[in-house]
Enzyme design. Structure first.
Site, PDB file in Angstrom:
ATOM      1  N   THR B  17     -12.413 -51.350  70.471  1.00  0.00           N
ATOM      2  CA  THR B  17     -12.763 -52.585  71.063  1.00  0.00           C
ATOM      3  C   THR B  17     -11.320 -53.412  71.344  1.00  0.00           C
ATOM      4  O   THR B  17     -11.550 -54.462  71.887  1.00  0.00           O
ATOM      5  CB  THR B  17     -13.731 -53.497  70.153  1.00  0.00           C
ATOM      6  OG1 THR B  17     -12.641 -53.308  68.795  1.00  0.00           O
ATOM      7  CG2 THR B  17     -14.925 -52.779  69.588  1.00  0.00           C
ATOM      8  N   GLY B  18     -10.406 -52.868  71.100  1.00  0.00           N
ATOM      9  CA  GLY B  18      -9.059 -53.494  71.553  1.00  0.00           C
ATOM     10  C   GLY B  18      -8.938 -53.457  73.006  1.00  0.00           C
ATOM     11  O   GLY B  18      -9.776 -52.925  73.913  1.00  0.00           O
ATOM     12  N   LYS B  43     -16.838 -53.781  63.721  1.00  0.00           N
ATOM     13  CA  LYS B  43     -17.577 -53.976  65.031  1.00  0.00           C
ATOM     14  C   LYS B  43     -18.774 -53.138  65.106  1.00  0.00           C
ATOM     15  O   LYS B  43     -19.128 -53.015  66.367  1.00  0.00           O
ATOM     16  CB  LYS B  43     -16.509 -53.735  65.903  1.00  0.00           C
ATOM     17  CG  LYS B  43     -15.242 -54.839  65.857  1.00  0.00           C
ATOM     18  CD  LYS B  43     -15.483 -56.195  66.683  1.00  0.00           C
ATOM     19  CE  LYS B  43     -14.189 -57.079  66.244  1.00  0.00           C
ATOM     20  NZ  LYS B  43     -13.124 -56.728  67.211  1.00  0.00           N
ATOM     21  N   ILE B  95      -1.895 -42.738  70.577  1.00  0.00           N
ATOM     22  CA  ILE B  95      -1.325 -43.491  71.839  1.00  0.00           C
ATOM     23  C   ILE B  95      -0.374 -44.504  71.218  1.00  0.00           C
ATOM     24  O   ILE B  95       0.793 -44.694  71.835  1.00  0.00           O
ATOM     25  CB  ILE B  95      -2.510 -43.956  72.725  1.00  0.00           C
ATOM     26  CG1 ILE B  95      -3.527 -43.011  72.813  1.00  0.00           C
ATOM     27  CG2 ILE B  95      -1.894 -44.898  73.784  1.00  0.00           C
ATOM     28  CD1 ILE B  95      -3.126 -41.833  73.730  1.00  0.00           C
ATOM     29  N   GLU B  97       2.134 -46.933  69.697  1.00  0.00           N
ATOM     30  CA  GLU B  97       3.809 -46.820  69.541  1.00  0.00           C
ATOM     31  C   GLU B  97       4.183 -47.523  68.712  1.00  0.00           C
ATOM     32  O   GLU B  97       3.643 -48.283  67.793  1.00  0.00           O
ATOM     33  CB  GLU B  97       4.676 -47.242  71.042  1.00  0.00           C
ATOM     34  CG  GLU B  97       4.115 -48.575  71.357  1.00  0.00           C
ATOM     35  CD  GLU B  97       4.801 -49.083  72.723  1.00  0.00           C
ATOM     36  OE1 GLU B  97       5.611 -48.046  73.145  1.00  0.00           O
ATOM     37  OE2 GLU B  97       4.538 -50.013  72.997  1.00  0.00           O
ATOM     38  N   TYR B 158       3.878 -39.298  84.597  1.00  0.00           N
ATOM     39  CA  TYR B 158       2.945 -39.660  85.877  1.00  0.00           C
ATOM     40  C   TYR B 158       4.007 -39.289  87.051  1.00  0.00           C
ATOM     41  O   TYR B 158       3.322 -38.824  88.106  1.00  0.00           O
ATOM     42  CB  TYR B 158       2.784 -41.041  85.943  1.00  0.00           C
ATOM     43  CG  TYR B 158       2.240 -41.597  84.375  1.00  0.00           C
ATOM     44  CD1 TYR B 158       1.760 -40.672  83.594  1.00  0.00           C
ATOM     45  CD2 TYR B 158       2.056 -42.858  84.176  1.00  0.00           C
ATOM     46  CE1 TYR B 158       1.530 -41.094  82.343  1.00  0.00           C
ATOM     47  CE2 TYR B 158       1.717 -43.344  83.026  1.00  0.00           C
ATOM     48  CZ  TYR B 158       1.427 -42.427  81.891  1.00  0.00           C
ATOM     49  OH  TYR B 158       0.943 -42.912  80.735  1.00  0.00           O
ATOM     50  N   GLU B 208      14.374 -35.452  77.438  1.00  0.00           N
ATOM     51  CA  GLU B 208      15.390 -36.562  77.530  1.00  0.00           C
ATOM     52  C   GLU B 208      16.322 -36.708  76.477  1.00  0.00           C
ATOM     53  O   GLU B 208      16.211 -35.554  75.606  1.00  0.00           O
ATOM     54  CB  GLU B 208      14.424 -38.166  77.345  1.00  0.00           C
ATOM     55  CG  GLU B 208      13.438 -38.274  76.374  1.00  0.00           C
ATOM     56  CD  GLU B 208      12.842 -39.280  76.185  1.00  0.00           C
ATOM     57  OE1 GLU B 208      12.253 -39.598  77.147  1.00  0.00           O
ATOM     58  OE2 GLU B 208      12.538 -39.920  75.239  1.00  0.00           O
ATOM     59  N   HIS B 246      13.114 -45.402  73.700  1.00  0.00           N
ATOM     60  CA  HIS B 246      12.363 -44.514  72.405  1.00  0.00           C
ATOM     61  C   HIS B 246      13.107 -44.501  71.316  1.00  0.00           C
ATOM     62  O   HIS B 246      14.486 -44.389  71.202  1.00  0.00           O
ATOM     63  CB  HIS B 246      12.149 -43.195  73.155  1.00  0.00           C
ATOM     64  CG  HIS B 246      11.039 -43.165  74.185  1.00  0.00           C
ATOM     65  ND1 HIS B 246      10.892 -41.848  74.815  1.00  0.00           N
ATOM     66  CD2 HIS B 246      10.164 -43.960  74.615  1.00  0.00           C
ATOM     67  CE1 HIS B 246       9.823 -41.977  75.683  1.00  0.00           C
ATOM     68  NE2 HIS B 246       9.102 -43.206  75.530  1.00  0.00           N
TER      69      HIS B 246
END
Lengths: 394, 287
Positions: B17-18, B43, B95, B97, B158, B208, B246
């Protein structure tokens, strides 16, 4: 977040670890009172900076008490590898019989907690490690920590007990002396309690009265600061004014020494953007990641940070929308341009989530949007070179 | 068939619901992902894009069958959300962070105990092209093809996937393993799956600075990977000791520099692109 030595020692002392007697001063005249509070004919003056090798760079002095004031005056304000000395820890000089090394840290690659111990501690521990790694005992933990009484029902006291029992057993198997083993248990508890990524005691001084933490280094997980309110007063990084402002605005910003301001989303993409600018002969002025939320307001904050730096000759915005919405960044950019005049060349590259809306908005405001990163990066480097050429001719 | 997930995969969304949870639930469903239920404590009874919301993972699984959960829950509560999903037998994509490292360590430990797969945290998720998407990667960048992609980055993934598509090539599965020092599946786990996956003919690895993940990947490639691999390492011009966003992207030692990683990969026979745009070009040349 780095914890300064004297604060780290304060934390250790609270847990029952012996530390030398000491006082912190930030003005030379305070030394007179300070040296009375530490026993002996000498005092150790230690610059409270984060960089290593302080002894070698002259940031730690053993001072005869009669000379201490002059020494303190010389040290305070001195610059050591870019760090200004603002505080001195005035400490008793220990009667050290032998220097040991003790640290606890997280090993990201093995996902374990590691205790490192060596009876050959002191300034050259890195050399000891490189020369003969067997001189350092590593005790590794595959069992991760319990989290005490934190926010959820998984606060596993049970895990904690297993952990400590296992720790003692492993330390014994590795023939680590009992006094050191007790210290290890304290450090492990501290690691959990304060979300530390590293606690290092080097040297751990062996004296007639037992082991004393002659130095202390502590790094706290920035992501966990929200649940470490007690450590908030210790927040003292050596940040540039812009970096400090960015931190306040929750923007990931790093100062670099070029002249092209960069805003992007995602650390990897921004780093790749810097690499690309460099490959085409430009130099980035900064690293800035607007992050996932990327709201219009954040974009405006980001713009005001990167553009407040003097000698910036161009602005490059590179957004690949995923969780970040391109149109929000575009809105922020337009709002910023309404308030401030942009006198330097700008190149915008946007693609991904809500790219169409962003392009429409920017087009309406006379801003061209690039679709490809390589072409856009080349363009900003070319424009900046041209602009600088023009400035020179003036 | 994709690696880890495929068109039969069923998933729930925690934190549905966020703002991000609801937005990306819509996009995942638009991609064809079977999102069977959502979870947000307090909720229950609502729905998001016609997906029913429950208070707990257990309640959701009483009414629906699922193998995965995608977690959008804010960092302070992410650990308990992850534990809840793992204990209910689900694999998870995190997901979120900025999860404290000690929390991540505990999540990984729990997953190991329960033999569940964790992707993330701080990651864009996983997409099995034209089959299923768990996470936040943009829908339109993919085309079905024979390139498997594994990356520590989000947006840079991406970027490179988009360029692979633009050059007329396509992907099998794209896995974003996340940028944190402590994470679930790593390069080696994903390389192993790509090596076994019949549809994947070649592999792109996007790394990286920071950590030694790429060096370990290079060691693994040398011994176990027969398919061609092309790599890119971000942060070649990053100054050491500076934290580039990061938590993982900070150079602490020699093994963590772009150069050390590039050298290790080159030694394993992996061409390393100088620019992200060169990855697709290298693939086009037949790597």
């Amino acid at each position: 977040m780095n914890i300064t030595e004297h604060n780290a020692k304060e934390i250790l002392k609270k847990e029952g670890v012996a530390v030398p007697r000491g006082v912190v001063i930030d003005r030379p005249e305070q030394i007179v009172k300070a040296i009375h509070q530490v026993p002996g004919l000498h005092a150790v003056l230690k610059a409270q900076i984060h960089g290593g090798h302080r002894k070698k760079s002259g940031a730690i002095l053993i001072s005869n008490k009669s000379r201490a004031q002059a020494d303190a005056k010389r040290l305070l304000g001195m610059n050591v590898k870019g760090e200004k000395i603002r505080e001195l820890l005035v400490e008793q000089k220990l009667d050290i019989e032998k220097e040991h090394y003790l640290a606890i840290t997280l090993d990201g690659s093995s996902e374990e907690i590691v205790i490192m111990y060596s009876p050959w501690g002191g300034v050259d521990i890195e050399e000891v490690a490189a020369w003969d790694p067997r001189k350092i005992t590593n005790v590794r933990f595959t069992i991760p920590p319990a989290d005490g009484k934190r926010e959820n029902k998984y606060a596993g006291n049970e895990i904690k007990k297993v952990n400590l029992a296992q720790l003692k057993k492993e330390l014994k198997e590795n023939k680590i002396p009992i006094e050191i083993s007790n210290l290890c248990a304290t450090l492990m508890e501290l690691l959990y309690k304060h979300d530390a990524l590293l606690i290092e005691i080097n040297p751990l001084a062996e004296t007639k009265r037992g082991f004393v933490a002659a130095d202390a280094k502590m790094i706290i997980d920035d992501n966990a600061l929200y649940r470490q309110p007690a450590l908030e007063p210790f927040a003292d990084e050596n940040l540039s004014p812009l970096e400090a402002k960015a931190r306040k605005d929750h923007v990931q910003y790093v100062d670099l020494d070029g002249d092209i301001a960069v805003i992007g989303n995602g650390a990897g993409l921004v780093m790749a953007t810097l690499d690309m600018i460099d490959a085409f002969g430009g130099k980035a002025a900064n690293f800035l990641d607007v992050g996932g939320s990327g709201a219009a307001l954040e974009a405006q904050k980001a713009l005001s940070i990167v553009l407040s730096k003097p000698n910036v000759h161009g602005l490059f915005i590179n957004i690949f929308g995923g969780i970040t919405h391109c149109d929000k960044i575009a809105e922020g950019l337009i709002a910023y341009r309404h308030k401030h005049k942009l006198k330097i060349p700008m190149v915008v590259r946007m693609i991904g989530t809500r790219e169409k809306e962003a392009k429409a908005l920017l087009k309406k405001n006379g801003v061209q949007v690039f679709a490809e990163m390589e072409a856009a990066a080349k363009q900003i480097v070319t424009l900046v070179h041209r602009q600088k050429g023009r400035e020179k001719r003036k | 068939m994709g690696i880890f997930i495929n068109k039969k995969t069923r998933s729930i969304v925690q934190g549905i619901t966020g703002k991000h949870g609801s937005f990306h639930t819509r996009l995942m469903r638009a991609y064809g992902t079977n999102i069977v239920a959502g979870v947000t404590p307090g909720k229950e009874g609502r729905d998001v894009d016609t997906v029913s919301v429950y208070n707990t993972v257990k309640a959701a699984l009483r009414n629906h069958k699922a193998e995965w959960s995608v977690i959008f829950v804010p960092a302070p509560f992410a650990k308990s959300a992850a534990f809840e999903a793992l204990e209910a037998g689900l694999n998870i994509v995190i997901i979120t962070e900025n999860i404290p490292i000690l929390d991540s360590l505990q999540i990984m430990w729990k997953a190991k105990q329960l033999k569940r797969v964790v992707i993330g945290p701080n990651c864009p998720g996983i997409t099995s092209v034209d089959e299923c998407k768990l996470g936040i990667m943009p829908n339109h960048i993919f085309t079905r093809g024979d390139v498997g992609v594994v990356s520590r980055s989000g947006t840079l993934t991406y970027e490179i996937v988009h360029q692979i598509t633009r050059r007329g090539l396509g992907q099998t599965t794209v896995v974003g393993i996340g940028g944190d020092p402590i994470g679930g599946v790593d390069f080696v786990d994903v390389l192993e799956r790509f090596e076994q996956d019949a549809a994947t003919k070649r592999i792109v690895l996007i790394g990286e600075i920071g950590g030694d993940f790429e060096v370990r990947a290079a060691d693994y490639i040398k011994e176990h990977v027969t398919k061609p691999v092309v790599a890119y390492i971000a942060g070649q011009t990053a100054p050491p000791g500076k934290r580039m966003g990061h938590a993982g992207a900070i150079i602490m030692g020699d093994r963590e520099t772009a150069k050390a990683k590039t050298d290790a990969l080159a030694e394993a026979g992996v061409p390393v692109a100088k620019l992200p745009s060169e990855v697709a070009k290298l693939l086009q040349k037949g790597y």
